[in-house]
Design an enzyme around this catalytic site. Structure first.
Site, short mmCIF file in Angstrom:
data_model
loop_
_atom_site.label_atom_id
_atom_site.label_comp_id
_atom_site.label_asym_id
_atom_site.label_seq_id
_atom_site.Cartn_x
_atom_site.Cartn_y
_atom_site.Cartn_z
N ARG A 1 32.77 25.09 -69.68
CA ARG A 1 32.81 24.14 -68.70
C ARG A 1 31.27 23.80 -68.41
O ARG A 1 31.04 23.16 -67.35
CB ARG A 1 33.80 24.37 -67.58
CG ARG A 1 35.02 24.78 -67.96
CD ARG A 1 35.94 24.23 -66.58
NE ARG A 1 37.25 25.03 -66.56
CZ ARG A 1 38.06 24.58 -67.28
NH1 ARG A 1 37.97 23.81 -68.55
NH2 ARG A 1 39.25 25.18 -67.40
N SER B 1 39.28 33.97 -57.82
CA SER B 1 40.15 34.89 -58.32
C SER B 1 39.60 36.06 -58.65
O SER B 1 40.14 37.30 -58.41
CB SER B 1 41.07 34.32 -59.38
OG SER B 1 40.07 33.79 -60.44
N GLU C 1 24.90 17.30 -55.45
CA GLU C 1 25.97 16.98 -55.66
C GLU C 1 26.69 16.81 -54.02
O GLU C 1 27.74 16.04 -53.97
CB GLU C 1 26.89 18.30 -56.45
CG GLU C 1 26.23 18.67 -57.78
CD GLU C 1 27.12 17.79 -58.77
OE1 GLU C 1 27.84 16.76 -58.00
OE2 GLU C 1 27.22 17.61 -59.85
N LYS D 1 30.20 23.29 -57.39
CA LYS D 1 31.40 24.08 -58.26
C LYS D 1 30.41 24.53 -59.33
O LYS D 1 30.10 23.79 -60.49
CB LYS D 1 32.64 23.63 -58.79
CG LYS D 1 33.47 24.40 -59.56
CD LYS D 1 35.05 23.70 -59.96
CE LYS D 1 35.82 24.68 -60.51
NZ LYS D 1 37.06 24.30 -60.80
N LYS E 1 31.51 27.04 -54.41
CA LYS E 1 32.33 27.80 -55.20
C LYS E 1 32.03 28.47 -56.33
O LYS E 1 31.25 27.75 -57.14
CB LYS E 1 33.83 27.01 -55.93
CG LYS E 1 34.79 27.58 -56.56
CD LYS E 1 36.09 26.76 -57.00
CE LYS E 1 36.70 27.56 -58.10
NZ LYS E 1 37.64 26.82 -58.58
C1 PBG Z 1 40.19 23.93 -62.18
C2 PBG Z 1 40.02 25.15 -61.15
C3 PBG Z 1 39.51 26.14 -61.35
C4 PBG Z 1 39.75 27.12 -60.21
C5 PBG Z 1 40.15 26.20 -59.48
N1 PBG Z 1 40.21 24.96 -60.00
C6 PBG Z 1 39.15 27.21 -62.79
C7 PBG Z 1 38.10 26.56 -63.68
O1 PBG Z 1 37.50 25.76 -63.18
O2 PBG Z 1 38.30 26.90 -64.69
C8 PBG Z 1 39.24 28.54 -60.11
C9 PBG Z 1 39.77 29.21 -58.95
C10 PBG Z 1 39.72 30.57 -59.01
O3 PBG Z 1 39.24 31.22 -60.00
O4 PBG Z 1 40.61 31.19 -58.01
N2 PBG Z 1 41.34 23.20 -61.84
#
Ligand code: PBG
Length: 327
Positions: free
Chosen positions: A220, A277, A236, A197, A251
């Site tokens: 983050r 998203s 990972e 991620k 992701k």
């Molecule tokens: C963290 C999480 C995130 C997303 C899924 N789980 C956001 C982040 O890491 O800040 C993002 C998913 C998306 O953008 O559709 N719980």
């Protein structure tokens, strides 16, 4: 001598011919629908930056899940927004928390018609918006966070999740969660690890949906991966599989198709990709301006993600693609 022309176009002559020779198929069976449930609201509220998606009440959540099940979508991933946040994110493992209540209702309504996946993280629940608890210096404390993830995992399993999906990128999270689930008698619950991620700017709309603001304009980058690294993704993923992940995820998806391809040839567990998203919202925004055909671009994106090697795709397009295919 004339070089013979190889007639590639023969196999593109008709729609049936193209269908016959295609080597990638996008199926509703591969789609996982992300859904949001919010505590303390009377009716569902549309998320402006993820058009067509809502912060649901438990009631509207169940109705939407039923609709998706009817369209043949096999799975959903649930995110919860609590009414109250605190530094530890304690509502995340509260037996009466919004996610637990919603999981139980989903289980009750759906039986085994859909796979119910619970996102397992703390950022929606912490007042500072980080994915774990903070150490004195303000960094996210890895090992104390693992203990909290264990509590969240067990509470989600008790509430009825089939799969928990740790998304916090703490080291050792899969092993810690597997151990907690097994010792609580939930060896049947699977783990979908957000393994590679990346710290991406494409999560912006999600943070609106989940009501997350990182304190002090923070980010983050101390736990999610650096987009400039490919090698670490393979490390990972290898660690998560060794720790007991049943499935691994990359992701975001589109800007990381090289990672999807590398991971899919490296492991023997199912590989998921999250079309996040921002990827969805860019399509919607451009389509609204009439600049692109949103439906066609959506199918093209998801097909590309499958072509790169993903077995399943988490996508806000799940419902509309299922409607287009089965509608
Ligand atoms: C963290 C999480 C995130 C997303 C899924 N789980 C956001 C982040 O890491 O800040 C993002 C998913 C998306 O953008 O559709 N719980």
């Amino acid at each position: 001598m004339r070089v013979p022309v190889r007639r590639m176009r023969r196999l593109r002559s008709t729609a049936a011919m193209r269908r016959m020779v295609a080597d990638t198929t996008l199926s509703v069976d591969d789609l996982v629908a992300p859904l949001f449930v919010r505590e303390g609201i009377e009716r569902a509220a549309e998320i402006p930056s993820i058009p067509g998606h809502f912060q649901h009440t438990v009631g509207s959540l169940v109705a939407e899940a039923e609709r998706l099940a009817g369209l043949g979508v096999p799975a959903l991933v649930l995110f919860g927004v609590p009414e109250v946040k605190d530094p530890e994110g304690s509502r995340a493992w509260d037996a009466a928390g919004i996610v637990q209540v919603a999981l139980a209702e989903l289980r009750q309504a759906l039986g085994n018609r859909m796979v119910v996946i619970a996102d397992l993280c703390l950022d929606e629940f912490t007042s500072h918006g980080h994915c774990g608890v903070l150490a004195r210096d303000g960094s996210v404390d890895n090992d104390s966070t693992l203990e909290l993830y264990q509590r969240v995992a067990v509470s989600q399993a008790v509430a009825g999740a089939d799969v928990v999906a740790p998304s916090g990128m703490m080291d050792g999270q899969v092993a810690a969660i597997r151990e907690a689930l097994d010792s609580a008698g939930h060896s049947e619950v699977a783990i979908l690890a957000y393994a590679a991620k990346y710290a991406s700017a494409l999560y912006g709309p999600f943070r609106d949906a989940a009501d997350v603001t990182i304190a002090g304009g923070g980010d983050r980058c101390g736990y999610q991966m650096d987009p400039r690294s490919r090698r670490q993704a393979l490390a990972e993923v290898g660690l998560d599989v060794a720790e007991g992940a049943d499935m691994v995820m990359v992701k975001p998806a589109l800007a990381y198709l090289d990672i999807v391809a590398a991971v899919s040839s490296a492991v023997d567990v199912p590989v998921a990709a999250y079309h996040v998203s921002g990827e969805y919202s860019m399509i919607k925004a451009a389509a609204e301006r009439g600049w692109i055909d949103g439906a066609a671009v959506g199918i093209e994106h998801l097909t590309a993600i499958k072509r790169a090697g993903a077995d399943l795709v988490l996508t806000y397009l799940a419902g509309e693609v299922a409607e287009a295919i089965h509608g």
